[in-house]
Design a protein around this motif. Structure first.
Motif, short mmCIF file in Angstrom:
data_model
loop_
_atom_site.label_atom_id
_atom_site.label_comp_id
_atom_site.label_asym_id
_atom_site.label_seq_id
_atom_site.Cartn_x
_atom_site.Cartn_y
_atom_site.Cartn_z
N UNK A 101 90.57 54.32 -29.02
CA UNK A 101 90.16 53.41 -30.10
C UNK A 101 89.25 52.36 -29.49
N UNK A 102 87.98 52.38 -29.90
CA UNK A 102 86.96 51.53 -29.27
C UNK A 102 86.54 50.42 -30.22
N UNK A 103 86.53 49.20 -29.69
CA UNK A 103 86.13 48.06 -30.52
C UNK A 103 85.63 46.95 -29.60
N UNK A 104 85.38 45.80 -30.17
CA UNK A 104 84.66 44.76 -29.44
C UNK A 104 83.17 45.02 -29.60
N UNK A 105 82.36 44.05 -29.24
CA UNK A 105 80.93 44.21 -29.42
C UNK A 105 80.35 45.37 -28.65
N UNK A 106 80.91 45.69 -27.46
CA UNK A 106 80.33 46.74 -26.63
C UNK A 106 81.15 48.00 -26.50
N UNK A 107 82.40 48.00 -26.95
CA UNK A 107 83.27 49.16 -26.79
C UNK A 107 82.71 50.45 -27.35
N UNK A 108 82.24 50.46 -28.61
CA UNK A 108 81.73 51.71 -29.19
C UNK A 108 80.47 52.24 -28.51
N UNK A 109 79.75 51.38 -27.79
CA UNK A 109 78.54 51.82 -27.11
C UNK A 109 78.86 52.63 -25.85
#
Length: 669
Positions: free
Chosen positions: A441-449
């Motif tokens: 589960x990716x989140x934060x401003x840069x996680x999904x990148x």
């Protein structure tokens, strides 16, 4: 917004301050503004003003802040003094003999506590490990020592006397005296902050609370004044490291409980989004401006640790169990003494920020590398509200002298991906858990990148990117439960009396008192008990958590050995077991509707342009995430852009918009 906000969550990050508001019908409104490290409350009040929040109408306002963490990491807390038992002045300075996994580092230095030896004074008293008073406390002599610390400029005092976890009588008497004679001095008393055995950890935790407590108290006071000036009359809630909120009035005395408030809020949001999409076993990846936090949550139940480490210093309070690395969007890209490229842990922060921000920063960061790699488009950053300078990013990376800026950027991003994969291994394979059966589960401003590239390296096949991932921590604040906890050490053999009916009644009564002291209705709260158990002779224990119901020795041992087998791969039926204490968790579940909006399927035309992904220069599809309606999918390489974050879909991966509006990235067979 058609109706006033019912609930508001505001979180301060290293780079941005985020807001999510929910109306009574669950409709959401969001806000985002650059953080103001010199005066954090200014960004909080600004994002509330920009969002048009009606603070007088809001039933609940929950806040997560990095104020305590930053005060500790930058060593800019209050000037603290420590009163301790005669003969034990150097406990906090000497620490333990271990090297914390760096036994071969010839330059290893023990972490330095945030207190000078001159600010530690001894008081005449002594209590034995069984609680017996060996030498009575000389109150007047102790007051003389306290006066000396106050005269030396102490802004907060810590009291940590030997074995007060067993018998706090001397600490109680000394604290009462100082509060009567010097009521202006904030006190941190070990049997109140961390009533557990292990003198070093208890002393350090109490000292850290005295170091950051006054800073937190002043900050909360300024913020509360600003909120009241805008019509707010309700109780401000502050997020804790354990994943629950507490009243702001408790923040100063419990400042060490706030050290991981932002990551804890993000994890709370991740569990909510995973559950609504039918995922059960997940690993979270939260990349912000200064760091990345990773946690394991089998069955959507993240582990709660009795101790965390901040900047190498042990803090003995309950916290969600996570691994943190210094790799965020603002992490500095540099060349180490050996001539190799390195990323972090130093960060450019919000001021001056990455070079591409154009605010005077000249050192290259991960964000600059993302811009030069082409996966972050300058004109689309922050929803177009803040255009980035690719010329400054290129100049900063080229100045490292590691070759063309494009190659340097790609190497930097590869280092970040590798560090994140290492953090995932630390919470999974290092504990005997195969991450390949989990979703990331990716989140934060840069996680999904970075998430899909990290999953690729680990052999994971699925990545969930929730709604507005850059606002996940603020969303987690919106839905966070109110949670209070306590612990008490009591060393004894594991037997049927460890958690019998009488003990359960005693702990439940204490839990109800804790709820009342925190302004909660005990009848509306859930209570969980914990028993710390270890094999006789072991140095550390595992916590068996249970509802408030009796358990005999056999049941407790079976639960302990199941945990021991899961963590260490074995159990020893031939060894005696002992309990080291109890834990209490009181939680009032959050209520109210929350309805993240679905993507409309409309937006600007998609574009194709070149981007460097994992060393290859590829023609990549760029499109607004809003254009991907439920049921729609896109094949990689692609980049999905939105105001709070950017999602990279590498070659061989596919992004599907789920019925909830969240994205599921899947690796091709």
């Amino acid at each position: 917004m058609s109706a006033p906000p019912d609930r508001i969550g505001v979180e301060i990050g290293g780079t941005f301050t985020d807001l999510v508001m929910a109306a009574p019908d669950g409709a959401l409104t969001t806000g985002k503004t650059p953080s103001t490290p010199a005066a954090p409350e200014e960004a909080v009040l600004r994002v509330l003003d920009e969002a048009g929040a009606d603070l007088a109408a809001a039933a609940r306002l929950t806040h997560g802040s990095t104020v305590a963490t930053n005060a500790l990491l930058t060593q800019r807390g209050a000037k603290a003094g420590l009163l301790t038992t005669a003969g034990f002045r150097d406990v906090a300075i000497m620490g333990r003999a271990d090297r914390d996994h760096d036994i071969f580092d010839m330059r290893f230095r023990h972490p330095t506590p945030p207190i000078r030896r001159a600010m530690i004074r001894e008081v005449p008293e002594r209590i034995a490990a069984d609680g017996a008073i060996l030498a009575p406390l000389d109150l007047e002599a102790a007051w003389t020592e306290a006066q000396a610390l106050i005269a030396a400029g102490a802004e907060g005092l810590a009291i940590c006397l030997l074995h007060s976890w067993r018998n706090p009588a001397h600490e109680q008497a000394l604290a009462a005296l100082i509060r009567a004679r010097a009521p202006h001095i904030p006190l941190s008393v070990s049997h109140e902050v961390s009533p557990e055995f292990r003198e070093y950890e208890r002393t350090l935790t109490t000292t850290l609370n005295a170091f950051v407590g006054p800073v937190v108290e002043r900050y909360v006071g300024r913020l509360d004044a600003g909120l009241k000036a805008r019509g707010r009359r309700g109780v401000l809630q502050i997020m804790q490291s354990n994943g629950g909120a507490m009243p702001a009035s408790m923040a100063g005395a419990n400042a060490v409980r706030m050290l991981l408030s932002g990551p804890a809020a993000g994890m709370r949001a991740a569990m909510w989004f995973a559950e609504r999409n039918g995922l059960r076993d997940v690993i979270t990846l939260d990349m912000g401006g200064t760091s990345t936090d990773v946690a394991l949550a089998p069955g959507l139940t993240p582990a709660v640790s009795a101790e965390m480490k901040i900047d190498g210093l042990p803090v003995r309070v309950a916290a969600l169990d996570m691994a943190t690395i210094g790799a965020g969007g603002g992490s500095i890209v540099s060349v180490d003494p050996g001539g190799f490229l390195a990323v972090g842990p130093d960060s450019a922060g919000a001021e001056p920020g990455p070079a591409c921000y154009g605010r005077g920063g000249t050192r290259p960061t991960v964000t600059d590398a993302q811009v030069i790699a082409g996966v972050l488009r300058p004109a689309r950053f922050f929803g177009g509200r803040m255009e980035l300078r690719d010329d400054l990013a290129r100049q900063a990376l080229a100045a490292l002298g590691m070759g063309p800026a494009e190659a340097t950027a790609d190497m930097a991003l590869g280092i970040v991906n590798g560090a994140m994969a290492g953090a995932v291994r630390l919470v999974s394979t290092a504990r005997g858990v195969d991450p390949q059966g989990f979703a990331l589960v990716a989140y934060g401003g840069g996680g999904p990148l970075h998430a899909a590239c990290v999953a690729e390296e680990l052999g994971m096949r699925r990545v969930l990117v929730p709604w507005s991932p850059g606002l996940a921590s603020a969303f987690g604040l919106l839905i966070a439960d109110i949670a209070l906890d306590a612990a008490q050490t009591d060393l004894r053999p594991l037997d049927d009396a460890t958690l019998n009916a009488g003990r359960v009644a005693e702990l439940t009564a204490r839990a109800r008192r804790i709820a009342q002291e925190g302004g909660l209705d005990p009848d509306a709260c859930e209570i969980e008990l914990g028993v710390d158990i270890r094999y006789a002779g072991q140095a550390f224990e595992l916590t068996v958590r249970t509802p408030p119901a009796p358990m005999d020795a056999a049941a407790l041992r079976a639960a302990f050995e199941a945990l021991h087998r899961q963590r260490y791969g074995y159990a020893r039926a031939d060894l005696a077991a002992e309990s080291t204490g109890w834990r209490i968790a009181v939680r009032r579940p959050s209520t109210g509707l929350v309805r993240p909006p679905l993507p409309s399927g409309e937006g600007p035309e998609a574009e194709r342009r070149e981007a460097t992904i994992a060393g290859a220069r590829l023609t990549t599809l760029f499109l607004a995430r809003e254009t991907l309606a439920p049921g729609a999918a896109v094949e990689g390489p692609a980049v999905l852009e939105e105001p709070s974050s950017t999602t990279l879909v590498p070659p061989g991966w596919r992004a599907l918009c789920l019925p909830t509006g969240d994205l599921l990235l899947e690796r091709a067979e």
